[in-house]
Scaffold this motif. Structure first.
Motif, mmCIF file in Angstrom:
data_model
loop_
_atom_site.group_PDB
_atom_site.id
_atom_site.type_symbol
_atom_site.label_atom_id
_atom_site.label_comp_id
_atom_site.label_asym_id
_atom_site.label_seq_id
_atom_site.Cartn_x
_atom_site.Cartn_y
_atom_site.Cartn_z
ATOM 1 N N ASP A 28 1.954 1.792 3.158
ATOM 2 C CA ASP A 28 2.336 1.383 1.808
ATOM 3 C C ASP A 28 1.099 1.082 0.958
ATOM 4 O O ASP A 28 1.042 1.431 -0.217
ATOM 5 N N GLY A 29 0.087 0.455 1.532
ATOM 6 C CA GLY A 29 -1.161 0.169 0.811
ATOM 7 C C GLY A 29 -1.858 1.441 0.373
ATOM 8 O O GLY A 29 -2.340 1.554 -0.759
ATOM 9 N N VAL A 31 -0.426 4.369 -0.062
ATOM 10 C CA VAL A 31 0.408 5.041 -1.067
ATOM 11 C C VAL A 31 0.183 4.404 -2.434
ATOM 12 O O VAL A 31 0.027 5.111 -3.445
ATOM 13 N N ARG A 32 0.154 3.082 -2.480
ATOM 14 C CA ARG A 32 -0.082 2.398 -3.754
ATOM 15 C C ARG A 32 -1.464 2.723 -4.307
ATOM 16 O O ARG A 32 -1.649 2.911 -5.508
ATOM 17 N N GLU A 33 -2.440 2.778 -3.421
ATOM 18 C CA GLU A 33 -3.798 3.124 -3.849
ATOM 19 C C GLU A 33 -3.857 4.547 -4.411
ATOM 20 O O GLU A 33 -4.473 4.794 -5.444
ATOM 21 N N GLU A 35 -1.333 6.193 -5.685
ATOM 22 C CA GLU A 35 -0.597 6.184 -6.956
ATOM 23 C C GLU A 35 -1.484 5.660 -8.075
ATOM 24 O O GLU A 35 -1.473 6.194 -9.187
ATOM 25 N N LYS A 36 -2.254 4.626 -7.776
ATOM 26 C CA LYS A 36 -3.153 4.070 -8.780
ATOM 27 C C LYS A 36 -4.211 5.103 -9.176
ATOM 28 O O LYS A 36 -4.470 5.314 -10.365
#
Length: 113
Positions: A28-29, A31-33, A35-36
Motif C-alpha cells: 500500500d505504501g 502504491v501511494r508513492e 500514485e503521488k
C-alpha cells in the motif's frame, strides 16, 4: 483441544495475519508513492501541454500578422512586375537616345599642315 493447542493456533493465526498485514502495508505504501509520483508527472505534463498550446497560439498570431495572404502576394508581385517593366522601358529609351547622340555628332575635319 487443549488450551495449549488453542494458543498455538491463535499464535499461528496472529503470526500469519501480522505477516499479511505487514506485506499489505508495504504494498500500500508503494502504491501511494507511485500514485503521488504519477500525479506529479501528470501535472508536469499538463503544464507542458498548456505551454505548448500557448506557444502555438502565439506562433499562429505572429504568422497571421507578419506574413501575407495569397491575394496580397499576387498584388505585390504585380506591382513589382510593373516596376520592372518601367525600368526595362527606360533602358530601351536610353539605347535610342545613345544611338541618336552618336548619329548627330558633327564630323571634324582634319587639316594637315
Amino acid at each position: 483441544m487443549t488450551p495449549e493447542e488453542i494458543m498455538k493456533v491463535i499464535l499461528l493465526f496472529l503470526t500469519v495475519s501480522g505477516a499479511g498485514w505487514g506485506i499489505w502495508w508495504k504494498i500500500d505504501g508503494r502504491v501511494r508513492e507511485s500514485e503521488k509520483n504519477s500525479g506529479e508527472r501528470i501535472a508536469a505534463t499538463e503544464a507542458k501541454a498548456d505551454r505548448a498550446c500557448a506557444d502555438l497560439a502565439a506562433h499562429k498570431l505572429h504568422t497571421a500578422e507578419m506574413y501575407v495572404t495569397k491575394a496580397g502576394m499576387q498584388e505585390q508581385t504585380s506591382q513589382i512586375m510593373r516596376a520592372i517593366e518601367g525600368v526595362g522601358n527606360r533602358i530601351d529609351g536610353l539605347n535610342d537616345r545613345l544611338d541618336r547622340l552618336y548619329e548627330n555628332q558633327p564630323r571634324r575635319s582634319v587639316t594637315r599642315g
